[in-house]
Design a protein around this motif. Structure first.
Motif, PDB file in Angstrom:
ATOM      1  N   LEU A  93     -26.342  19.996 -26.052  1.00  0.00           N
ATOM      2  CA  LEU A  93     -26.561  20.822 -24.868  1.00  0.00           C
ATOM      3  C   LEU A  93     -26.649  22.291 -25.265  1.00  0.00           C
ATOM      4  CD1 LEU A  93     -26.716  20.583 -21.732  1.00  0.00           C
ATOM      5  CD2 LEU A  93     -24.260  21.096 -21.715  1.00  0.00           C
ATOM      6  N   TRP A 157     -25.529  12.414 -20.051  1.00  0.00           N
ATOM      7  CA  TRP A 157     -25.472  13.758 -20.596  1.00  0.00           C
ATOM      8  C   TRP A 157     -24.008  14.202 -20.670  1.00  0.00           C
ATOM      9  CZ3 TRP A 157     -30.197  14.641 -22.209  1.00  0.00           C
ATOM     10  CH2 TRP A 157     -31.278  14.102 -21.505  1.00  0.00           C
ATOM     11  N   CYS A 161     -22.916  18.134 -17.212  1.00  0.00           N
ATOM     12  CA  CYS A 161     -24.208  17.641 -16.737  1.00  0.00           C
ATOM     13  C   CYS A 161     -24.242  16.120 -16.542  1.00  0.00           C
ATOM     14  CB  CYS A 161     -25.311  18.060 -17.712  1.00  0.00           C
ATOM     15  SG  CYS A 161     -25.422  19.845 -17.955  1.00  0.00           S
ATOM     16  N   PHE A 208     -31.363  20.405 -23.501  1.00  0.00           N
ATOM     17  CA  PHE A 208     -30.620  19.554 -24.437  1.00  0.00           C
ATOM     18  C   PHE A 208     -31.592  19.150 -25.529  1.00  0.00           C
ATOM     19  CE2 PHE A 208     -28.998  15.702 -26.267  1.00  0.00           C
ATOM     20  CZ  PHE A 208     -27.623  15.725 -26.114  1.00  0.00           C
TER      21      PHE A 208
END
Length: 212
Positions: A93, A157, A161, A208
């Motif tokens: 990320l 994620w 997120c 990401f």
């Protein structure tokens, strides 16, 4: 549904303002030239323009607004071969300020201007290419909107997120005028909170990067 973004092999010159194209120079709203602020990170590093989509060009029903212009920027100078640049993010990320997505509604498109961004007097992004759209498989590689992220080896994620979805996937590419490589043939994902997507809010999109 996933939508493949197909770049033309022909360079595009003088694209109409607010049209769909990849690379080149963006069309942006400038109310006051003295106050215009190119998208950048907190420390002042300029983000690179990746591409823009006039949403009325999309031939399929999507969760995006039906009209307006969507622009994508990210800190990818290093991955385009400028190894003097310091990459803002690595695998995983990226920081909040390492990418930016801007949405202009349809009623503002007639006020946009083409912004020719130069770095020390030199053009720093690949030249513009026209794009078309085609339906593709959920897990397809290459440049696409929505679907599932290719090569993603995790169940979700990372925080904060969790539960977000893919908005745009940018794949490694090697063409005549540039090479874009996210380390070992990796990919860059723009991801968005589904609630933000439904409300047309793009200011919290994150990036990401995956690479093997």
């Amino acid at each position: 549904m996933a939508i493949k973004i197909i770049q033309s092999s022909t360079l595009m010159e003088d694209a109409p303002v607010a049209s769909s194209f990849w690379w080149g120079d963006p069309d942006m709203l400038i109310d006051n030239e003295d106050d215009f602020d190119w998208p950048h990170t907190i420390d002042g590093t300029d983000l690179l323009f990746i591409g823009q989509i006039n949403l009325s060009d999309l031939p399929f029903e999507t969760p995006l607004p039906k009209s307006g212009l969507l622009l994508f920027f990210a800190d990818i100078d290093y991955f385009l071969g400028n190894f003097d640049a310091e990459p803002c993010g690595g695998i995983g990320l990226w920081p909040k300020d390492a990418c930016k997505v801007i949405y202009y509604p349809a009623d503002s498109l007639n006020r946009l201007s083409r912004i020719h961004f130069l770095d020390n007097g030199e053009v720093c992004t690949p030249r513009a290419r026209g794009i078309t759209f085609a339906e593709t498989s959920e897990h397809d590689y290459d440049l696409k909107l929505f679907g599932q992220p290719s090569c993603f080896e995790h169940d979700d994620w990372p925080e904060p997120c969790v539960g977000w979805q893919l908005l745009l996937q940018v794949d490694t590419e090697e063409v005549a005028d540039h090479n874009l490589r996210f380390y070992d043939d990796g990919l860059l994902y723009f991801i968005i909170d589904p609630d933000d997507l439904r409300s047309g809010r793009f200011d919290r999109v994150r990036a990401f990067m995956y690479s093997s």
